[in-house]
Structures are given as C-alpha cells and as structure tokens.
Design a protein around this motif. Sequence first.
Motif, PDB file in Angstrom:
ATOM      1  N   ARG A   4       5.639  -4.961  -3.715  1.00 18.69           N
ATOM      2  CA  ARG A   4       4.513  -4.520  -4.531  1.00 18.69           C
ATOM      3  C   ARG A   4       4.664  -3.096  -5.059  1.00 18.69           C
ATOM      4  NH1 ARG A   4       1.627  -6.792  -0.093  1.00 18.69           N
ATOM      5  NH2 ARG A   4       1.027  -4.688   0.507  1.00 18.69           N
ATOM      6  N   LEU A   5       5.529  -2.322  -4.460  1.00 20.72           N
ATOM      7  CA  LEU A   5       5.643  -0.908  -4.803  1.00 20.72           C
ATOM      8  C   LEU A   5       5.984  -0.653  -6.275  1.00 20.72           C
ATOM      9  CD1 LEU A   5       5.341   1.907  -3.613  1.00 20.72           C
ATOM     10  CD2 LEU A   5       7.764   1.820  -3.003  1.00 20.72           C
ATOM     11  N   PRO A   6       6.933  -1.357  -6.891  1.00 18.81           N
ATOM     12  CA  PRO A   6       7.220  -1.088  -8.305  1.00 18.81           C
ATOM     13  C   PRO A   6       5.997  -1.252  -9.210  1.00 18.81           C
ATOM     14  CG  PRO A   6       8.993  -2.375  -7.348  1.00 18.81           C
ATOM     15  CD  PRO A   6       7.880  -2.324  -6.323  1.00 18.81           C
ATOM     16  N   ALA A   7       5.173  -2.259  -8.962  1.00 20.41           N
ATOM     17  CA  ALA A   7       3.972  -2.466  -9.781  1.00 20.41           C
ATOM     18  C   ALA A   7       2.974  -1.331  -9.580  1.00 20.41           C
ATOM     19  CB  ALA A   7       3.325  -3.809  -9.445  1.00 20.41           C
ATOM     20  N   ILE A   8       2.856  -0.857  -8.354  1.00 15.96           N
ATOM     21  CA  ILE A   8       1.958   0.266  -8.084  1.00 15.96           C
ATOM     22  C   ILE A   8       2.437   1.506  -8.827  1.00 15.96           C
ATOM     23  CG2 ILE A   8       1.188   1.862  -6.279  1.00 15.96           C
ATOM     24  CD1 ILE A   8       1.202  -0.610  -4.377  1.00 15.96           C
ATOM     25  N   ILE A   9       3.728   1.756  -8.765  1.00 17.63           N
ATOM     26  CA  ILE A   9       4.290   2.918  -9.459  1.00 17.63           C
ATOM     27  C   ILE A   9       4.067   2.802 -10.966  1.00 17.63           C
ATOM     28  CG2 ILE A   9       6.451   4.071 -10.058  1.00 17.63           C
ATOM     29  CD1 ILE A   9       7.389   3.440  -7.165  1.00 17.63           C
ATOM     30  N   GLU A  10       4.342   1.642 -11.513  1.00 20.57           N
ATOM     31  CA  GLU A  10       4.238   1.448 -12.960  1.00 20.57           C
ATOM     32  C   GLU A  10       2.800   1.443 -13.459  1.00 20.57           C
ATOM     33  OE1 GLU A  10       5.041  -2.145 -16.062  1.00 20.57           O
ATOM     34  OE2 GLU A  10       6.569  -1.798 -14.540  1.00 20.57           O
ATOM     35  N   LYS A  11       1.914   0.735 -12.788  1.00 24.56           N
ATOM     36  CA  LYS A  11       0.552   0.545 -13.290  1.00 24.56           C
ATOM     37  C   LYS A  11      -0.410   1.652 -12.887  1.00 24.56           C
ATOM     38  CE  LYS A  11       1.020  -4.434 -13.441  1.00 24.56           C
ATOM     39  NZ  LYS A  11       0.562  -5.715 -12.924  1.00 24.56           N
ATOM     40  N   ILE A  12      -0.284   2.146 -11.664  1.00 21.58           N
ATOM     41  CA  ILE A  12      -1.266   3.105 -11.159  1.00 21.58           C
ATOM     42  C   ILE A  12      -0.797   4.542 -11.341  1.00 21.58           C
ATOM     43  CG2 ILE A  12      -2.570   3.838  -9.122  1.00 21.58           C
ATOM     44  CD1 ILE A  12      -2.388   0.930  -8.154  1.00 21.58           C
ATOM     45  N   ARG A  13       0.497   4.790 -11.159  1.00 18.05           N
ATOM     46  CA  ARG A  13       1.084   6.132 -11.282  1.00 18.05           C
ATOM     47  C   ARG A  13       0.333   7.170 -10.456  1.00 18.05           C
ATOM     48  NH1 ARG A  13       5.965   6.218 -12.785  1.00 18.05           N
ATOM     49  NH2 ARG A  13       5.724   8.373 -13.330  1.00 18.05           N
ATOM     50  N   TYR A  40      10.974   1.800   5.113  1.00 20.81           N
ATOM     51  CA  TYR A  40      10.119   2.919   4.708  1.00 20.81           C
ATOM     52  C   TYR A  40      10.925   3.965   3.949  1.00 20.81           C
ATOM     53  CZ  TYR A  40       5.912   1.505   7.198  1.00 20.81           C
ATOM     54  OH  TYR A  40       4.785   0.855   7.606  1.00 20.81           O
ATOM     55  N   ARG A  41      12.112   4.265   4.416  1.00 24.05           N
ATOM     56  CA  ARG A  41      12.955   5.249   3.713  1.00 24.05           C
ATOM     57  C   ARG A  41      13.212   4.811   2.274  1.00 24.05           C
ATOM     58  NH1 ARG A  41      17.555   7.073   8.063  1.00 24.05           N
ATOM     59  NH2 ARG A  41      16.144   8.195   9.414  1.00 24.05           N
ATOM     60  N   SER A  42      13.466   3.534   2.078  1.00 26.99           N
ATOM     61  CA  SER A  42      13.673   3.018   0.718  1.00 26.99           C
ATOM     62  C   SER A  42      12.435   3.237  -0.138  1.00 26.99           C
ATOM     63  CB  SER A  42      14.006   1.524   0.751  1.00 26.99           C
ATOM     64  OG  SER A  42      15.226   1.306   1.409  1.00 26.99           O
ATOM     65  N   MET A  43      11.265   2.998   0.431  1.00 33.50           N
ATOM     66  CA  MET A  43      10.024   3.211  -0.320  1.00 33.50           C
ATOM     67  C   MET A  43       9.808   4.693  -0.620  1.00 33.50           C
ATOM     68  SD  MET A  43       7.328   0.385   1.167  1.00 33.50           S
ATOM     69  CE  MET A  43       7.631   0.649   2.914  1.00 33.50           C
ATOM     70  N   GLU A  46      12.006   5.632  -3.546  1.00 34.39           N
ATOM     71  CA  GLU A  46      11.501   5.067  -4.801  1.00 34.39           C
ATOM     72  C   GLU A  46      10.297   5.862  -5.296  1.00 34.39           C
ATOM     73  OE1 GLU A  46      10.336   0.671  -6.567  1.00 34.39           O
ATOM     74  OE2 GLU A  46      11.227   0.828  -4.579  1.00 34.39           O
ATOM     75  N   LEU A  47       9.408   6.222  -4.387  1.00 36.20           N
ATOM     76  CA  LEU A  47       8.243   7.019  -4.768  1.00 36.20           C
ATOM     77  C   LEU A  47       8.660   8.402  -5.266  1.00 36.20           C
ATOM     78  CD1 LEU A  47       5.896   6.015  -1.832  1.00 36.20           C
ATOM     79  CD2 LEU A  47       5.465   5.565  -4.266  1.00 36.20           C
ATOM     80  N   LYS A  48       9.558   9.037  -4.542  1.00 34.74           N
ATOM     81  CA  LYS A  48      10.005  10.379  -4.939  1.00 34.74           C
ATOM     82  C   LYS A  48      10.690  10.364  -6.300  1.00 34.74           C
ATOM     83  CE  LYS A  48      10.932  13.440  -1.716  1.00 34.74           C
ATOM     84  NZ  LYS A  48      11.648  14.168  -0.672  1.00 34.74           N
ATOM     85  N   ARG A  49      11.485   9.327  -6.578  1.00 35.26           N
ATOM     86  CA  ARG A  49      12.136   9.216  -7.895  1.00 35.26           C
ATOM     87  C   ARG A  49      11.099   9.124  -9.017  1.00 35.26           C
ATOM     88  NH1 ARG A  49      16.345   6.018  -5.275  1.00 35.26           N
ATOM     89  NH2 ARG A  49      15.071   4.174  -5.594  1.00 35.26           N
TER      90      ARG A  49
END
Length: 87
Positions: A4-13, A40-43, A46-49
């Motif tokens: 779900r993380l990519p959608a959160i990053i893209e839609k919610i920012r 968790y490290r992967s997430m 991704e968030l930091k990027r």
Amino acid sequence: MMARLPAIIEKIRPKYCYIGGGTNDVFRTNFPPEQTVGNYRSMWLELKRAGIVPFQLAITPQNVHPDLEARIKKTNALLRDASQRRA
C-alpha cells in the motif's frame, strides 16, 4: 503495508509517516524478527526517497500471547537499533 505504501506516497504525499504494525508478522506469518525489520527498512528508504520523514512505532506487547512476547521484544529491540542507525 509495503504493497500500500506506493499509493500512499503518490496520492497523499504526507510530510511525515508513522509506521505501526508488525503484529501480523509475529502472529500470522511467523516471520523472523530480522525479516520484519528488513521490510521496515525498505519502507523507510522508499519514504525518504519521496521526501517523507518516517516515524517507526514499536509493536504493541501482547499479554494475551505470552509465548510470542519474546519475539515481539526482539523485533522491537532490532527496530529501535535500526531506527537509531538511520537517524
């Protein structure tokens, strides 16, 4: 959560993202603590990027399942150590 993380990053920012979970890793999938922390490290990366600051929450202790308490404690200790290293 990872799916779900990519959608959160893209839609919610969001500016910040609190990450809480891991209970299913301990109770249902029987992931070793190291695998949970690796996810968790992967997430975090991704968030930091995406310019989002991740905040890691501990896995809630479970008094109902004392046999799993040691795994939760180990995972939380590994999460704490990994979080401090990435700061």
